[in-house]
Design a protein around this motif. Structure first.
Motif, PDB file in Angstrom:
ATOM      1  N   SER A 100     -18.174  47.589  -4.797  1.00 31.48           N
ATOM      2  CA  SER A 100     -17.987  47.695  -6.247  1.00 31.48           C
ATOM      3  C   SER A 100     -19.325  47.684  -6.986  1.00 31.48           C
ATOM      4  CB  SER A 100     -17.105  46.548  -6.753  1.00 31.48           C
ATOM      5  OG  SER A 100     -15.811  46.617  -6.184  1.00 31.48           O
ATOM      6  N   GLY A 101     -20.412  47.661  -6.230  1.00 31.57           N
ATOM      7  CA  GLY A 101     -21.742  47.750  -6.841  1.00 31.57           C
ATOM      8  C   GLY A 101     -22.402  46.430  -7.143  1.00 31.57           C
ATOM      9  N   HIS A 102     -21.879  45.331  -6.611  1.00 27.09           N
ATOM     10  CA  HIS A 102     -22.422  44.017  -6.931  1.00 27.09           C
ATOM     11  C   HIS A 102     -23.399  43.528  -5.865  1.00 27.09           C
ATOM     12  CE1 HIS A 102     -19.802  43.717 -10.355  1.00 27.09           C
ATOM     13  NE2 HIS A 102     -18.756  44.002  -9.584  1.00 27.09           N
ATOM     14  N   ARG A 103     -24.322  42.698  -6.290  1.00 26.47           N
ATOM     15  CA  ARG A 103     -25.309  42.106  -5.389  1.00 26.47           C
ATOM     16  C   ARG A 103     -24.697  40.832  -4.809  1.00 26.47           C
ATOM     17  NH1 ARG A 103     -30.997  39.335  -6.853  1.00 26.47           N
ATOM     18  NH2 ARG A 103     -32.084  39.697  -4.890  1.00 26.47           N
ATOM     19  N   VAL A 104     -24.503  40.827  -3.485  1.00 23.76           N
ATOM     20  CA  VAL A 104     -23.755  39.752  -2.834  1.00 23.76           C
ATOM     21  C   VAL A 104     -24.591  39.153  -1.715  1.00 23.76           C
ATOM     22  CG1 VAL A 104     -21.577  39.122  -1.712  1.00 23.76           C
ATOM     23  CG2 VAL A 104     -21.656  41.104  -3.259  1.00 23.76           C
ATOM     24  N   VAL A 105     -24.601  37.831  -1.639  1.00 23.60           N
ATOM     25  CA  VAL A 105     -25.225  37.139  -0.523  1.00 23.60           C
ATOM     26  C   VAL A 105     -24.167  36.295   0.180  1.00 23.60           C
ATOM     27  CG1 VAL A 105     -25.973  35.196  -1.982  1.00 23.60           C
ATOM     28  CG2 VAL A 105     -27.089  35.601   0.224  1.00 23.60           C
ATOM     29  N   VAL A 106     -24.176  36.345   1.512  1.00 22.62           N
ATOM     30  CA  VAL A 106     -23.310  35.503   2.329  1.00 22.62           C
ATOM     31  C   VAL A 106     -24.174  34.463   3.019  1.00 22.62           C
ATOM     32  CG1 VAL A 106     -21.847  35.410   4.385  1.00 22.62           C
ATOM     33  CG2 VAL A 106     -21.525  37.253   2.722  1.00 22.62           C
ATOM     34  N   PHE A 107     -23.816  33.198   2.857  1.00 23.72           N
ATOM     35  CA  PHE A 107     -24.475  32.106   3.571  1.00 23.72           C
ATOM     36  C   PHE A 107     -23.555  31.644   4.696  1.00 23.72           C
ATOM     37  CE2 PHE A 107     -26.315  31.505  -0.793  1.00 23.72           C
ATOM     38  CZ  PHE A 107     -27.607  31.882  -0.455  1.00 23.72           C
ATOM     39  N   GLU A 108     -23.968  31.877   5.921  1.00 24.92           N
ATOM     40  CA  GLU A 108     -23.196  31.502   7.102  1.00 24.92           C
ATOM     41  C   GLU A 108     -24.003  30.463   7.882  1.00 24.92           C
ATOM     42  OE1 GLU A 108     -21.216  30.544  10.144  1.00 24.92           O
ATOM     43  OE2 GLU A 108     -20.200  31.849   8.678  1.00 24.92           O
ATOM     44  N   ARG A 109     -23.401  29.307   8.145  1.00 24.20           N
ATOM     45  CA  ARG A 109     -24.163  28.211   8.743  1.00 24.20           C
ATOM     46  C   ARG A 109     -24.480  28.429  10.212  1.00 24.20           C
ATOM     47  NH1 ARG A 109     -19.691  23.278   9.156  1.00 24.20           N
ATOM     48  NH2 ARG A 109     -18.340  24.287  10.686  1.00 24.20           N
ATOM     49  N   GLU A 110     -23.721  29.289  10.897  1.00 23.87           N
ATOM     50  CA  GLU A 110     -23.940  29.509  12.326  1.00 23.87           C
ATOM     51  C   GLU A 110     -24.633  30.838  12.572  1.00 23.87           C
ATOM     52  OE1 GLU A 110     -20.880  28.204  15.077  1.00 23.87           O
ATOM     53  OE2 GLU A 110     -19.620  27.696  13.363  1.00 23.87           O
ATOM     54  N   ARG A 111     -25.071  31.034  13.813  1.00 22.76           N
ATOM     55  CA  ARG A 111     -25.612  32.311  14.252  1.00 22.76           C
ATOM     56  C   ARG A 111     -24.521  33.042  15.026  1.00 22.76           C
ATOM     57  NH1 ARG A 111     -29.236  35.968  13.089  1.00 22.76           N
ATOM     58  NH2 ARG A 111     -30.602  34.200  12.482  1.00 22.76           N
ATOM     59  N   TYR A 112     -24.171  34.233  14.575  1.00 28.68           N
ATOM     60  CA  TYR A 112     -23.138  34.995  15.260  1.00 28.68           C
ATOM     61  C   TYR A 112     -23.714  35.696  16.483  1.00 28.68           C
ATOM     62  CZ  TYR A 112     -19.481  34.490  11.702  1.00 28.68           C
ATOM     63  OH  TYR A 112     -18.501  33.998  10.890  1.00 28.68           O
ATOM     64  N   PRO A 113     -22.875  35.941  17.500  1.00 25.57           N
ATOM     65  CA  PRO A 113     -21.457  35.593  17.613  1.00 25.57           C
ATOM     66  C   PRO A 113     -21.256  34.113  17.881  1.00 25.57           C
ATOM     67  CG  PRO A 113     -22.201  36.618  19.636  1.00 25.57           C
ATOM     68  CD  PRO A 113     -23.350  36.701  18.680  1.00 25.57           C
ATOM     69  N   ARG A 114     -20.179  33.579  17.386  1.00 21.37           N
ATOM     70  CA  ARG A 114     -19.822  32.181  17.608  1.00 21.37           C
ATOM     71  C   ARG A 114     -18.330  32.087  17.933  1.00 21.37           C
ATOM     72  NH1 ARG A 114     -16.416  33.323  14.399  1.00 21.37           N
ATOM     73  NH2 ARG A 114     -16.211  32.773  12.202  1.00 21.37           N
ATOM     74  N   TYR A 115     -17.937  31.044  18.646  1.00 24.38           N
ATOM     75  CA  TYR A 115     -16.543  30.888  19.058  1.00 24.38           C
ATOM     76  C   TYR A 115     -15.655  30.563  17.853  1.00 24.38           C
ATOM     77  CZ  TYR A 115     -12.262  29.126  21.017  1.00 24.38           C
ATOM     78  OH  TYR A 115     -10.927  28.948  21.286  1.00 24.38           O
ATOM     79  N   HIS A 116     -14.429  31.077  17.891  1.00 21.49           N
ATOM     80  CA  HIS A 116     -13.400  30.682  16.926  1.00 21.49           C
ATOM     81  C   HIS A 116     -12.043  30.957  17.542  1.00 21.49           C
ATOM     82  CE1 HIS A 116     -11.417  29.972  13.071  1.00 21.49           C
ATOM     83  NE2 HIS A 116     -12.587  29.600  12.577  1.00 21.49           N
ATOM     84  N   ILE A 117     -11.088  30.102  17.229  1.00 29.09           N
ATOM     85  CA  ILE A 117      -9.718  30.295  17.680  1.00 29.09           C
ATOM     86  C   ILE A 117      -8.986  31.174  16.663  1.00 29.09           C
ATOM     87  CG2 ILE A 117      -8.811  28.238  16.520  1.00 29.09           C
ATOM     88  CD1 ILE A 117      -7.769  29.666  19.971  1.00 29.09           C
ATOM     89  N   GLY A 118      -7.847  31.718  17.079  1.00 33.80           N
ATOM     90  CA  GLY A 118      -7.031  32.547  16.192  1.00 33.80           C
ATOM     91  C   GLY A 118      -7.149  34.004  16.561  1.00 33.80           C
ATOM     92  N   GLU A 119      -6.649  34.371  17.760  1.00 35.25           N
ATOM     93  CA  GLU A 119      -6.956  35.683  18.320  1.00 35.25           C
ATOM     94  C   GLU A 119      -5.930  36.775  18.018  1.00 35.25           C
ATOM     95  OE1 GLU A 119      -8.616  32.706  21.538  1.00 35.25           O
ATOM     96  OE2 GLU A 119      -6.599  32.989  20.687  1.00 35.25           O
ATOM     97  N   SER A 120      -4.778  36.429  17.490  1.00 33.59           N
ATOM     98  CA  SER A 120      -3.686  37.393  17.367  1.00 33.59           C
ATOM     99  C   SER A 120      -3.549  37.853  15.918  1.00 33.59           C
ATOM    100  CB  SER A 120      -2.376  36.759  17.854  1.00 33.59           C
ATOM    101  OG  SER A 120      -1.419  37.732  18.148  1.00 33.59           O
ATOM    102  N   LEU A 121      -3.658  39.156  15.688  1.00 37.64           N
ATOM    103  CA  LEU A 121      -3.609  39.711  14.345  1.00 37.64           C
ATOM    104  C   LEU A 121      -2.205  40.192  13.991  1.00 37.64           C
ATOM    105  CD1 LEU A 121      -6.662  39.543  14.790  1.00 37.64           C
ATOM    106  CD2 LEU A 121      -6.879  41.808  13.747  1.00 37.64           C
ATOM    107  N   LEU A 122      -1.987  40.444  12.709  1.00 41.49           N
ATOM    108  CA  LEU A 122      -0.746  41.025  12.216  1.00 41.49           C
ATOM    109  C   LEU A 122      -0.986  42.469  11.800  1.00 41.49           C
ATOM    110  CD1 LEU A 122       0.708  38.132  10.015  1.00 41.49           C
ATOM    111  CD2 LEU A 122       1.007  38.549  12.458  1.00 41.49           C
ATOM    112  N   SER A 123       0.054  43.280  11.881  1.00 45.83           N
ATOM    113  CA  SER A 123      -0.110  44.701  11.581  1.00 45.83           C
ATOM    114  C   SER A 123      -0.456  44.950  10.117  1.00 45.83           C
ATOM    115  CB  SER A 123       1.157  45.471  11.955  1.00 45.83           C
ATOM    116  OG  SER A 123       2.284  44.984  11.237  1.00 45.83           O
ATOM    117  N   ALA A 124      -0.036  44.067   9.216  1.00 48.71           N
ATOM    118  CA  ALA A 124      -0.326  44.262   7.798  1.00 48.71           C
ATOM    119  C   ALA A 124      -1.792  44.009   7.455  1.00 48.71           C
ATOM    120  CB  ALA A 124       0.567  43.348   6.947  1.00 48.71           C
TER     121      ALA A 124
END
Length: 443
Positions: A29-53
């Motif tokens: 949309s043309g905005h200046r955005v910064v993301v602050f992520e505390r970890e270095r990717y890739p990192r582990y996370h649970i929740g592997e199953s997606l929905l079609s929507a």
């Protein structure tokens, strides 16, 4: 680049699905955005199953080609060993008229990396190993204090903050907004197996959800050949036992669920055992002056329907659009935030209402279908009760308020790619239109 004393349009806390989606929408949309992520990717996370929507959202932010190329297993639906009948019963996403016919089973470290890399390609300033210490929302603009990868602290003063910090919930915890659900006060204990038996035939890529006397198991095949296997059980009964002997407790629970134990009889445990406690909750409010909460920072629910990534992406998409409208002067802040909260909380509460009923293991499948039809009161009158069940647990019941927004974003991609007009494609200054044509098959 964002640094000390700078003023980005939006600061996003967290680079998971909610933060990646929201930041991409805003950058497009043309905005200046910064993301602050505390970890270095890739990192582990649970929740592997997606929905079609979730797939229309991935289309809208331009992430689909990379996800399709990556090799994740296509998930056609789900299988349940649940309720009064002893035989397994299954559903397919294709049963929902107008819905997508599949989702994905993903390794989250890889999936989340793809979404964060996609945000970068769209012009988002992503800062990994940057920890948000606190956010002062008492004035305008809000002040975000950050500790950088070098250990030095600095502050930024964006026009708006999106808290997508996951269960850390930087703003929500500080404001004491979190409310745990006493009914779903459970813990999950889980690991990964090699050589686990898959479901037969066309069900092989389904998620299996199997109820047993102490709770239920998830059983999710992944494209690296492992099987994600987790038990969801009552916290009060199992917390201390699990903490004292995680692997012994885990194997004991497996032995108490014969359908899972039988499929693991020749399998080898290939990971440490992990435990998540008290993870069903919401927040007293999802928004405030100059900020909103998205994804797990706002709410999370028992994962029996695999709603975690979907709700996070939905929140990121809706939240990003709301903030874009505010910054562009298209909608007053209070009005935009109220609409965001109503839509997102409504989606969360639909799943919550159904889960209260679904946790009754003494019902048959038809009863669950009828309950879903009652919850989707807005659905077309000719939708069968089974189709209503599939629509609800595929996530497609969430699109009443948001479908036109997704369609508009996806149409911009399709039109721009077909016409070869770089400026019409969100973030395409960082991509080649000819390559996008080949990846999406729109030649």
């Amino acid at each position: 680049m964002v640094g000390p004393s700078s003023t980005p349009d939006v600061a996003v806390i967290g680079g998971g699905p909610a933060g990646s989606v929201a930041s991409t929408v805003l950058a497009d949309s043309g905005h200046r955005v910064v993301v602050f992520e505390r970890e270095r990717y890739p990192r582990y996370h649970i929740g592997e199953s997606l929905l079609s929507a979730t797939l229309p959202i991935l289309d809208a932010i331009g992430a689909t080609p990379a996800i399709e190329r990556h090799g994740f297993l296509r998930k056609p639906g789900g299988t349940f060993l649940w309720g009064r009948q002893p035989e397994p019963w299954s559903f397919s996403f294709r049963e929902d008229p107008g819905g997508r016919p599949y989702a994905f089973q993903v390794i989250r470290a890889e999936f989340d990396q793809l979404l964060l890399d996609n945000a970068r390609r769209h012009g988002v300033d992503v800062r990994e190993e940057h920890t948000v210490l606190d956010v002062d929302t008492g004035g305008s603009p809000p002040v975000v204090r950050v500790q950088g990868a070098d250990g030095r602290a600095f502050a930024v003063m964006p026009h708006f903050v999106i808290d997508a910090s996951g269960q850390s919930a930087v703003i929500g915890r500080a404001a004491r907004l979190r409310r745990f659900d006493e009914f779903f006060k459970n813990l999950a204990i889980f690991g990964y197996f090699r050589d686990a038996e898959r479901l037969p035939g066309e069900l092989a890529n389904n998620i299996l959800s199997a109820a047993f006397v102490d709770g239920w198991f998830w059983y999710i095949p992944l494209h690296d050949g492992t099987m994600s296997v987790g038990a969801v059980v009552d916290t009060q009964r199992w917390r201390d036992i699990a903490a004292g002997d995680p692997e012994g407790t885990y194997r004991g629970l497996i032995s108490r669920c014969p359908p899972i134990a039988a499929r693991l009889r020749h399998a080898t445990l290939a990971s440490p055992i992990r435990i998540i406690r008290d993870y069903s909750y919401d927040s007293a409010r999802f928004t405030g002056p100059g900020y909103l909460l998205a994804g797990d920072a706002a709410c999370f629910i028992d994962p029996v329907f695999s709603t975690g990534v979907h709700l996070a992406c939905l929140a990121g998409f809706l939240g990003g659009r709301a903030v874009a409208a505010i910054l562009a002067g298209e909608q007053p802040e209070a009005e935009a935030l109220a609409a965001y909260e109503q839509t997102y909380r409504g989606a969360f509460q639909r799943y919550l209402r159904f889960l209260y009923f679904f946790y009754d293991h003494n019902e048959d499948a038809d009863s669950y279908f009828w309950a879903a039809r009652r919850i989707l009161a807005h659905a077309p009158s000719d939708l069968s009760v089974r189709e209503a069940f599939v629509r609800l647990i595929s996530g497609n019941g969430d699109w009443d308020a948001a479908a036109t927004l997704v369609a508009r974003e996806h149409a911009r991609w399709v039109d721009g790619i077909r016409a070869g007009r770089a400026g019409a494609v969100p973030g395409v200054d960082l991509l080649r239109v000819s390559l996008a044509r080949r990846l999406t098959g729109l030649d």
